[in-house]
Each structure stands twice: as structure tokens, then as C-alpha cells.
Design an enzyme around this catalytic site. Sequence first.
Site, PDB file in Angstrom:
ATOM      1  N   ASN A 164      41.776   0.006 -32.798  1.00 44.23           N
ATOM      2  CA  ASN A 164      41.286  -0.410 -31.835  1.00 44.23           C
ATOM      3  C   ASN A 164      41.015  -2.723 -32.347  1.00 44.23           C
ATOM      4  O   ASN A 164      40.258  -3.024 -33.554  1.00 44.23           O
ATOM      5  CB  ASN A 164      39.471  -0.277 -31.533  1.00 44.23           C
ATOM      6  CG  ASN A 164      39.582  -1.280 -30.712  1.00 44.23           C
ATOM      7  OD1 ASN A 164      40.053  -2.645 -29.569  1.00 44.23           O
ATOM      8  ND2 ASN A 164      37.919  -1.250 -29.998  1.00 44.23           N
ATOM      9  N   ARG A 224      44.163   1.566 -29.172  1.00 40.79           N
ATOM     10  CA  ARG A 224      43.741   0.894 -28.027  1.00 40.79           C
ATOM     11  C   ARG A 224      44.265  -0.210 -27.122  1.00 40.79           C
ATOM     12  O   ARG A 224      45.005  -0.832 -28.207  1.00 40.79           O
ATOM     13  CB  ARG A 224      42.395   0.387 -28.602  1.00 40.79           C
ATOM     14  CG  ARG A 224      41.711  -0.159 -27.232  1.00 40.79           C
ATOM     15  CD  ARG A 224      39.941  -0.488 -27.884  1.00 40.79           C
ATOM     16  NE  ARG A 224      39.421  -1.396 -25.676  1.00 40.79           N
ATOM     17  CZ  ARG A 224      38.653  -2.619 -26.290  1.00 40.79           C
ATOM     18  NH1 ARG A 224      38.839  -2.814 -27.264  1.00 40.79           N
ATOM     19  NH2 ARG A 224      38.145  -2.530 -24.612  1.00 40.79           N
ATOM     20  N   HIS A 253      37.354  -0.923 -19.834  1.00 42.66           N
ATOM     21  CA  HIS A 253      36.331   0.191 -20.028  1.00 42.66           C
ATOM     22  C   HIS A 253      36.622   1.418 -19.619  1.00 42.66           C
ATOM     23  O   HIS A 253      36.318   2.246 -19.493  1.00 42.66           O
ATOM     24  CB  HIS A 253      34.674  -0.166 -19.714  1.00 42.66           C
ATOM     25  CG  HIS A 253      34.010  -1.917 -20.356  1.00 42.66           C
ATOM     26  ND1 HIS A 253      33.277  -1.826 -19.415  1.00 42.66           N
ATOM     27  CD2 HIS A 253      34.005  -1.496 -21.198  1.00 42.66           C
ATOM     28  CE1 HIS A 253      32.888  -2.772 -20.176  1.00 42.66           C
ATOM     29  NE2 HIS A 253      32.649  -2.284 -21.474  1.00 42.66           N
ATOM     30  N   GLY A 286      29.378  -5.925 -23.161  1.00 42.19           N
ATOM     31  CA  GLY A 286      29.923  -6.119 -22.422  1.00 42.19           C
ATOM     32  C   GLY A 286      29.488  -5.347 -21.022  1.00 42.19           C
ATOM     33  O   GLY A 286      29.083  -3.572 -21.748  1.00 42.19           O
ATOM     34  N   ARG A 345      28.531 -12.624 -20.795  1.00 37.18           N
ATOM     35  CA  ARG A 345      29.140 -13.190 -19.938  1.00 37.18           C
ATOM     36  C   ARG A 345      28.380 -13.018 -18.451  1.00 37.18           C
ATOM     37  O   ARG A 345      27.618 -12.258 -17.674  1.00 37.18           O
ATOM     38  CB  ARG A 345      30.237 -11.961 -19.267  1.00 37.18           C
ATOM     39  CG  ARG A 345      31.795 -12.354 -20.930  1.00 37.18           C
ATOM     40  CD  ARG A 345      32.575 -10.704 -20.903  1.00 37.18           C
ATOM     41  NE  ARG A 345      32.910 -10.010 -22.084  1.00 37.18           N
ATOM     42  CZ  ARG A 345      33.351  -9.169 -21.670  1.00 37.18           C
ATOM     43  NH1 ARG A 345      33.556  -8.793 -20.919  1.00 37.18           N
ATOM     44  NH2 ARG A 345      33.157  -8.498 -23.568  1.00 37.18           N
ATOM     45  N   ASP A 364      21.403  -9.996 -27.301  1.00 36.04           N
ATOM     46  CA  ASP A 364      20.786  -8.155 -27.318  1.00 36.04           C
ATOM     47  C   ASP A 364      19.173  -7.961 -26.648  1.00 36.04           C
ATOM     48  O   ASP A 364      18.652  -8.608 -26.967  1.00 36.04           O
ATOM     49  CB  ASP A 364      20.426  -8.543 -28.650  1.00 36.04           C
ATOM     50  CG  ASP A 364      20.751  -6.817 -29.745  1.00 36.04           C
ATOM     51  OD1 ASP A 364      19.500  -6.167 -28.307  1.00 36.04           O
ATOM     52  OD2 ASP A 364      20.968  -6.699 -30.358  1.00 36.04           O
ATOM     53  N   PHE A 365      20.086  -6.843 -26.450  1.00 37.18           N
ATOM     54  CA  PHE A 365      18.392  -6.737 -24.806  1.00 37.18           C
ATOM     55  C   PHE A 365      17.427  -6.699 -25.872  1.00 37.18           C
ATOM     56  O   PHE A 365      16.312  -6.522 -25.163  1.00 37.18           O
ATOM     57  CB  PHE A 365      18.997  -5.027 -24.317  1.00 37.18           C
ATOM     58  CG  PHE A 365      19.940  -5.814 -23.348  1.00 37.18           C
ATOM     59  CD1 PHE A 365      20.852  -6.065 -23.183  1.00 37.18           C
ATOM     60  CD2 PHE A 365      19.401  -5.862 -22.044  1.00 37.18           C
ATOM     61  CE1 PHE A 365      22.533  -6.112 -22.885  1.00 37.18           C
ATOM     62  CE2 PHE A 365      20.005  -6.191 -20.667  1.00 37.18           C
ATOM     63  CZ  PHE A 365      21.806  -7.074 -21.128  1.00 37.18           C
ATOM     64  N   GLY A 379      25.534   1.232 -25.371  1.00 36.13           N
ATOM     65  CA  GLY A 379      24.924   0.817 -26.209  1.00 36.13           C
ATOM     66  C   GLY A 379      23.652   0.319 -25.348  1.00 36.13           C
ATOM     67  O   GLY A 379      22.419   1.384 -25.685  1.00 36.13           O
ATOM     68  N   ASN A 417      21.154   3.816 -24.725  1.00 43.10           N
ATOM     69  CA  ASN A 417      19.559   4.070 -25.698  1.00 43.10           C
ATOM     70  C   ASN A 417      18.062   3.648 -25.078  1.00 43.10           C
ATOM     71  O   ASN A 417      17.127   3.091 -25.250  1.00 43.10           O
ATOM     72  CB  ASN A 417      19.771   2.961 -26.936  1.00 43.10           C
ATOM     73  CG  ASN A 417      20.946   3.729 -27.686  1.00 43.10           C
ATOM     74  OD1 ASN A 417      21.004   4.244 -28.115  1.00 43.10           O
ATOM     75  ND2 ASN A 417      22.247   2.740 -27.702  1.00 43.10           N
ATOM     76  N   GLU A 458      35.102   6.809 -26.957  1.00 45.74           N
ATOM     77  CA  GLU A 458      36.729   6.193 -26.490  1.00 45.74           C
ATOM     78  C   GLU A 458      37.444   6.573 -27.226  1.00 45.74           C
ATOM     79  O   GLU A 458      38.673   6.730 -27.174  1.00 45.74           O
ATOM     80  CB  GLU A 458      36.796   4.309 -26.740  1.00 45.74           C
ATOM     81  CG  GLU A 458      35.548   4.279 -25.117  1.00 45.74           C
ATOM     82  CD  GLU A 458      35.025   2.408 -25.573  1.00 45.74           C
ATOM     83  OE1 GLU A 458      34.116   1.803 -26.215  1.00 45.74           O
ATOM     84  OE2 GLU A 458      36.197   1.773 -24.667  1.00 45.74           O
TER      85      GLU A 458
END
Length: 431
Positions: free
Chosen positions: A7, A92, A181, A213, A242, A284-285, A332, A336, A385
Amino acid sequence: MKVLVLNCGSSSLKYQMLDMADEVMMARGLVERIGAAGTAIKHRRIHDNKTYESEIPAKDHKESIEMVLKLLTSEDYGVLEDLSEIEAVGHRFVSAGEHYSNSVIIDQKVLDTLETLTYLAPLHNGAAISGIKACKELMPDVPMAAVFDTAFHQTMPPESYIYPIPYEYYEKYGVRRYGFHGTSHKYVAQRAAQMLKRDISDLKLLTCHLGNGASICAIRNGKVYATSMGFTPLAGLAMGTRCGDIDPSIVFFLEQQEGLNSEDIDEILNKKSGILGISGVSSDFRDVEKAAAEGNERAQIALNVYVQRVKTYIGGYIALMNGVDAIVFTAGVGENDAGMRSLICHNLYNLGIMLDEEKNKTHTKAAVISEEDSRVRVLYVPTNEELMIARDTVGLVLHGTDNAKIEWKPLAGDMMDEVLRAVKRYLKTLE
Ligand code: ADP
């Protein structure tokens, strides 16, 4: 069959070596900052977790791949006796436009076509082409396949992909929704159908790939009906950095007010927006959630915006498909972040969606997390993937068809997966 999956990003290379006889990962790694000072490689052999981390001199993807091949065959960190054990390489490839609706074996004609598609995703497609050419030089006899992020979405009907702008731009330049995706959406849709013991061709699914993303995909009878990313991966949901869907006039307004050019705005909308842009904390969440819990108002607004966007797409796509059988969370955040899943599914009981909060908190690999009497099943499924790319590569090399054309029947849970792997191992001994 042993398959190397590559990738290539603009300045990075992710790789996995897989033994497809029983679909196990043998080694994985990441090369970062290719072409810049301090190119770094991180390589892990899976069976004993032995890790190699170092700076390497690699001015381009070819030199990076050479390094990867050395590691894969090295005594201390390798998983192969000899490079000849690599029987195929899967690449990819981000955007194939309308050219490919399935994965393909890369011959010279395909490579020529891929080169004409660089404009669709200049950084990613360009990098993938470098990777393909490097492998061609380094392993000239090994068959290669290209697996496209856009391919799965090619089944969308025109009303799902035509933009309401002058039609000539679609005809002239292919300006339309492509979706991204796709490999992930396809993988988790197949996996969810297996877990629900249903045939994918009888299901209406919403797959939510929520990572850095993020995109949502409406899949009816195994085929994509609509998806949230667009001509580029900038569209749709709010993401880590984004913006997703915004009023396009904001672009002209910012141009004038801030004296920005299109490159500046591209950078702002791709790298400085989303939950990072709203919160000012992080993309980052985990950081944004922590800040929100500590009372940071902008962090809370960022999360609320994120949740509202996801709900809006879920509602819209349920209307488009006249219902949904299951909602699948992946990537992600989707895999989680139980709190985020809970917020997204909150107050959707009128749509038949009832999350079981206890099951939602379980930390198994994959699970059905809706209440027993929820009309719509809710699941989280780790995406894979690389495995999907390897499956398509094996299918093409051995049978001339990728796994989109192999009929996926529901299996009786993980037990059946084991049985299938054993059968595959047995068949391999007969070769
Ligand atoms: P990508 O492949 O798009 O880079 P991933 O699917 O790996 O992204 O998702 C990465 C993101 O997932 C991180 O930026 C982080 O925001 C989020 N994430 C990962 N683990 C957790 C977690 N335990 N809780 C909340 N968010 C998480």
C-alpha cells in the site's frame, strides 16, 4: 500461496506478507518519510513478535521495497527462505475512476491505463505506480494485481454518482462521485453477512468505516447503492482532519477574505478541518473525547458535529434503501470507540435500531451489539483491507477472477471458517 500486499502512499509504504493457504499474516511493516531525511522502517514478524526499527536510506519507493524484501528474507527478522517464495503481489490502488469495477492482473496494457489515471488521485495513484514499477524490476516473474478503493462502488446507479452541476464536466473529465474505502466496505459487509449467517445478496447493509478518514456505504443485495465520499475522499462525513460536506461557496469566500489560493484551501480542508479544525485539540478522537470530558466546549461541539453527520447519512441511506438489516461499524473509531458507537445509535429506536449498551462495551474482536429484539442488527467488525487485497490477488492469479465474483455464502460462524481453512490446507497438499 504467499502474497505480498503493498500500500504505497505519497511518502509511505505499508506492507503485509500473508500466507493465503490459511489466510495468516506472516509479517507487516511501515516505511515512512520516503524521499525525505530520516526515512524510517518498522517491521514486525508476527509469529514471535520480533520487531526491527531503524532509519534507512531510501530515496524512493523502489529502494524502500528493496529494503522490505531484504527484511522479509533476513535470518533475524524474515519469514521467507528465499524471495522466490513470493508467489504474487497485490497493490492497493486508490482511484481507478470508471475504468475498473473489479481488481485486475497488472500487465503492460493495464499499467499503461493506470498511468493515465494518476490525475484522479495524484499523490496516491502516482505512488502506487512507482511501487508497481519497482516490483516489476525487482521481481519480474511474479504476477501482480491492482485492487482499487473505488471498484466496489462502481455498481452505484447514476442518481447516486452524478453531481448536480453541468453534465459536460462528467462527460469531459469524469467529475462524479467515485467513493473510497471500497475494499474495507466490501470486507466488512461480507464478514457481517457471515456473522449474521445470512446471504449477502439478501441483505441491506450500512457499513460505517470510521477511521481518520471516514465514509458510509449503503449496500443492497451485496452491491453498493450509495456512498458518502465523492469525487475525492474529502466529501461526506466530518473526519479527523477533513471537512466532509460543506457549502462550496465557503471556498470562494475564503479565497477572497483571506487571500488564499486553491492550494492553501486544499490544505485547510484536507489537513486542518474536521474534528481537529473545530476542536483545535487534535485529529485523534481519544484526545478530543478527553478534552470534551474535561469541559472543552469546542471539543464537545466537534464530537457533536461528527455524530450528527453520521446520523444524517444513516437516516438518509435507510430512506434510500427503504430499510436496513444491519449497521456495521469498522476502522479505528468504529471498532474501538464504544462511546462513539453509543452516541451514533442513541435515539434511533424509531428506525428499529437499539444498541445493547452492555454488549457494546465488550472487547471481543467482532460482535453483534444490538439488543435481541432490535429490528436492525448492529455489529462491529475489524476491517482487513490487506487480507481483501490478498484474496483478490489469489483469486485472479489462480482462477482469473477476483473475489467479487466468487459467491459468498453465509457460514455457520467461526467454526466454519476453521473448517474452510483446514480444507484449503488439505487442498494445498494435493497441489
Ligand atoms: P486511518 O487508517 O484512516 O489512518 P484508522 O482506521 O487507523 O485510520 O483510525 C485511526 C483513528 O481511530 C485515530 O486517529 C483515532 O482517532 C481513532 N481511534 C483509534 N483507537 C481509538 C479508541 N480506542 N478510541 C477512540 N478513537 C480511537
